[in-house]
Design a protein around this motif. Sequence first.
Motif, PDB file in Angstrom:
ATOM      1  N   LEU A  54      41.217  18.617  91.583  1.00 39.39           N
ATOM      2  CA  LEU A  54      40.716  19.317  92.768  1.00 39.39           C
ATOM      3  C   LEU A  54      39.340  18.831  93.206  1.00 39.39           C
ATOM      4  CD1 LEU A  54      41.869  22.973  92.072  1.00 39.39           C
ATOM      5  CD2 LEU A  54      42.864  21.312  93.633  1.00 39.39           C
ATOM      6  N   SER A  55      38.493  18.477  92.253  1.00 38.91           N
ATOM      7  CA  SER A  55      37.136  18.075  92.625  1.00 38.91           C
ATOM      8  C   SER A  55      37.103  16.729  93.336  1.00 38.91           C
ATOM      9  CB  SER A  55      36.225  18.037  91.391  1.00 38.91           C
ATOM     10  OG  SER A  55      36.644  17.050  90.468  1.00 38.91           O
ATOM     11  N   VAL A  56      38.203  15.958  93.275  1.00 35.57           N
ATOM     12  CA  VAL A  56      38.247  14.662  93.953  1.00 35.57           C
ATOM     13  C   VAL A  56      38.425  14.811  95.469  1.00 35.57           C
ATOM     14  CG1 VAL A  56      40.724  14.177  93.840  1.00 35.57           C
ATOM     15  CG2 VAL A  56      39.112  12.300  93.710  1.00 35.57           C
ATOM     16  N   LEU A  57      38.887  15.959  95.908  1.00 29.73           N
ATOM     17  CA  LEU A  57      39.199  16.125  97.332  1.00 29.73           C
ATOM     18  C   LEU A  57      38.000  15.932  98.270  1.00 29.73           C
ATOM     19  CD1 LEU A  57      41.859  18.955  97.294  1.00 29.73           C
ATOM     20  CD2 LEU A  57      42.189  16.505  97.664  1.00 29.73           C
ATOM     21  N   PRO A  58      36.862  16.617  98.077  1.00 32.69           N
ATOM     22  CA  PRO A  58      35.756  16.403  99.027  1.00 32.69           C
ATOM     23  C   PRO A  58      35.306  14.939  99.124  1.00 32.69           C
ATOM     24  CG  PRO A  58      35.390  18.397  97.771  1.00 32.69           C
ATOM     25  CD  PRO A  58      36.573  17.705  97.143  1.00 32.69           C
ATOM     26  N   PRO A  59      35.038  14.242  97.994  1.00 38.37           N
ATOM     27  CA  PRO A  59      34.618  12.838  98.157  1.00 38.37           C
ATOM     28  C   PRO A  59      35.730  11.951  98.709  1.00 38.37           C
ATOM     29  CG  PRO A  59      34.703  13.424  95.819  1.00 38.37           C
ATOM     30  CD  PRO A  59      34.953  14.662  96.597  1.00 38.37           C
ATOM     31  N   LEU A  60      36.978  12.250  98.376  1.00 38.99           N
ATOM     32  CA  LEU A  60      38.088  11.433  98.863  1.00 38.99           C
ATOM     33  C   LEU A  60      38.304  11.641 100.368  1.00 38.99           C
ATOM     34  CD1 LEU A  60      40.213   9.381  98.113  1.00 38.99           C
ATOM     35  CD2 LEU A  60      41.747  11.255  97.521  1.00 38.99           C
ATOM     36  N   ILE A  61      38.161  12.872 100.827  1.00 39.64           N
ATOM     37  CA  ILE A  61      38.286  13.137 102.271  1.00 39.64           C
ATOM     38  C   ILE A  61      37.187  12.397 103.027  1.00 39.64           C
ATOM     39  CG2 ILE A  61      38.048  14.918 104.046  1.00 39.64           C
ATOM     40  CD1 ILE A  61      39.519  16.811 102.049  1.00 39.64           C
ATOM     41  N   ASN A  62      35.968  12.430 102.495  1.00 36.99           N
ATOM     42  CA  ASN A  62      34.849  11.716 103.107  1.00 36.99           C
ATOM     43  C   ASN A  62      35.137  10.216 103.161  1.00 36.99           C
ATOM     44  OD1 ASN A  62      32.317  11.163 104.147  1.00 36.99           O
ATOM     45  ND2 ASN A  62      31.294  11.300 102.180  1.00 36.99           N
ATOM     46  N   ARG A  63      35.597   9.652 102.051  1.00 38.93           N
ATOM     47  CA  ARG A  63      35.915   8.219 101.997  1.00 38.93           C
ATOM     48  C   ARG A  63      37.062   7.886 102.953  1.00 38.93           C
ATOM     49  NH1 ARG A  63      35.102   3.710  99.196  1.00 38.93           N
ATOM     50  NH2 ARG A  63      33.789   4.583  97.575  1.00 38.93           N
ATOM     51  N   ALA A  64      38.065   8.751 103.005  1.00 38.54           N
ATOM     52  CA  ALA A  64      39.219   8.514 103.875  1.00 38.54           C
ATOM     53  C   ALA A  64      38.804   8.489 105.347  1.00 38.54           C
ATOM     54  CB  ALA A  64      40.286   9.576 103.642  1.00 38.54           C
ATOM     55  N   LEU A  65      37.915   9.394 105.739  1.00 34.38           N
ATOM     56  CA  LEU A  65      37.439   9.400 107.128  1.00 34.38           C
ATOM     57  C   LEU A  65      36.670   8.128 107.456  1.00 34.38           C
ATOM     58  CD1 LEU A  65      36.336  13.117 107.529  1.00 34.38           C
ATOM     59  CD2 LEU A  65      38.252  11.966 108.667  1.00 34.38           C
ATOM     60  N   ARG A  66      35.779   7.705 106.561  1.00 34.44           N
ATOM     61  CA  ARG A  66      35.041   6.459 106.793  1.00 34.44           C
ATOM     62  C   ARG A  66      35.997   5.275 106.859  1.00 34.44           C
ATOM     63  NH1 ARG A  66      31.452   8.221 102.563  1.00 34.44           N
ATOM     64  NH2 ARG A  66      32.322   6.531 101.311  1.00 34.44           N
ATOM     65  N   PHE A  67      36.987   5.260 105.963  1.00 42.26           N
ATOM     66  CA  PHE A  67      37.977   4.190 105.922  1.00 42.26           C
ATOM     67  C   PHE A  67      38.754   4.132 107.237  1.00 42.26           C
ATOM     68  CE2 PHE A  67      42.327   2.784 104.714  1.00 42.26           C
ATOM     69  CZ  PHE A  67      42.024   1.530 104.216  1.00 42.26           C
ATOM     70  N   ALA A  68      39.233   5.280 107.700  1.00 40.69           N
ATOM     71  CA  ALA A  68      40.026   5.336 108.932  1.00 40.69           C
ATOM     72  C   ALA A  68      39.194   4.967 110.154  1.00 40.69           C
ATOM     73  CB  ALA A  68      40.620   6.730 109.104  1.00 40.69           C
ATOM     74  N   LEU A  69      37.984   5.483 110.230  1.00 45.05           N
ATOM     75  CA  LEU A  69      37.143   5.204 111.388  1.00 45.05           C
ATOM     76  C   LEU A  69      36.698   3.751 111.424  1.00 45.05           C
ATOM     77  CD1 LEU A  69      35.035   8.468 111.455  1.00 45.05           C
ATOM     78  CD2 LEU A  69      36.904   7.833 112.985  1.00 45.05           C
ATOM     79  N   LYS A  70      36.371   3.185 110.293  1.00 47.96           N
ATOM     80  CA  LYS A  70      35.954   1.787 110.234  1.00 47.96           C
ATOM     81  C   LYS A  70      37.073   0.874 110.702  1.00 47.96           C
ATOM     82  CE  LYS A  70      34.289  -1.719 107.039  1.00 47.96           C
ATOM     83  NZ  LYS A  70      34.017  -2.029 105.639  1.00 47.96           N
ATOM     84  N   ARG A  71      38.302   1.162 110.314  1.00 47.00           N
ATOM     85  CA  ARG A  71      39.446   0.331 110.684  1.00 47.00           C
ATOM     86  C   ARG A  71      39.773   0.453 112.163  1.00 47.00           C
ATOM     87  NH1 ARG A  71      40.817  -3.735 108.095  1.00 47.00           N
ATOM     88  NH2 ARG A  71      42.923  -3.506 108.833  1.00 47.00           N
ATOM     89  N   ASN A  72      39.332   1.509 112.823  1.00 47.31           N
ATOM     90  CA  ASN A  72      39.684   1.724 114.222  1.00 47.31           C
ATOM     91  C   ASN A  72      38.575   1.332 115.191  1.00 47.31           C
ATOM     92  OD1 ASN A  72      42.360   2.689 113.972  1.00 47.31           O
ATOM     93  ND2 ASN A  72      41.530   4.550 113.087  1.00 47.31           N
ATOM     94  N   VAL A  73      37.443   0.862 114.692  1.00 46.87           N
ATOM     95  CA  VAL A  73      36.351   0.410 115.550  1.00 46.87           C
ATOM     96  C   VAL A  73      36.585  -1.082 115.834  1.00 46.87           C
ATOM     97  CG1 VAL A  73      33.884   0.020 115.709  1.00 46.87           C
ATOM     98  CG2 VAL A  73      34.742   2.109 114.641  1.00 46.87           C
ATOM     99  N   THR A  74      36.576  -1.441 117.098  1.00 45.29           N
ATOM    100  CA  THR A  74      36.832  -2.821 117.497  1.00 45.29           C
ATOM    101  C   THR A  74      35.893  -3.776 116.784  1.00 45.29           C
ATOM    102  OG1 THR A  74      37.511  -2.041 119.665  1.00 45.29           O
ATOM    103  CG2 THR A  74      37.019  -4.377 119.456  1.00 45.29           C
ATOM    104  N   GLY A  75      36.480  -4.805 116.184  1.00 44.96           N
ATOM    105  CA  GLY A  75      35.686  -5.836 115.521  1.00 44.96           C
ATOM    106  C   GLY A  75      35.318  -5.522 114.095  1.00 44.96           C
ATOM    107  N   LYS A  76      35.622  -4.326 113.597  1.00 46.60           N
ATOM    108  CA  LYS A  76      35.268  -3.942 112.231  1.00 46.60           C
ATOM    109  C   LYS A  76      36.468  -4.102 111.319  1.00 46.60           C
ATOM    110  CE  LYS A  76      31.125  -2.181 112.893  1.00 46.60           C
ATOM    111  NZ  LYS A  76      29.938  -2.427 112.159  1.00 46.60           N
ATOM    112  N   LYS A  77      36.211  -4.526 110.068  1.00 50.27           N
ATOM    113  CA  LYS A  77      37.291  -4.655 109.086  1.00 50.27           C
ATOM    114  C   LYS A  77      36.802  -4.160 107.751  1.00 50.27           C
ATOM    115  CE  LYS A  77      39.838  -8.054 111.420  1.00 50.27           C
ATOM    116  NZ  LYS A  77      40.669  -9.135 111.452  1.00 50.27           N
TER     117      LYS A  77
END
Length: 77
Positions: A54-77
Amino acid sequence: MNQGNGDISFLLGVGELEDKSGLNENALELSKRLSLKDSRVNIQFNESEGEGHLSVLPPLINRALRFALKRNVTGKK
């Protein structure tokens, strides 16, 4: 672990303390297999140090959002 550079992105995350049944090793193996299967897949495996089921959820959600947003910004990988 980052693999691939393609159109499909997949984040696989586990807590370090979840490894009682080999879950973490299996998740790492799955990420390796997926990355070899198709080079169009961007795989990121994350094992959160000191975190459990259960304690993995907050940091994993944060990482998942950064991961998803980074992949969707033009020119970012």
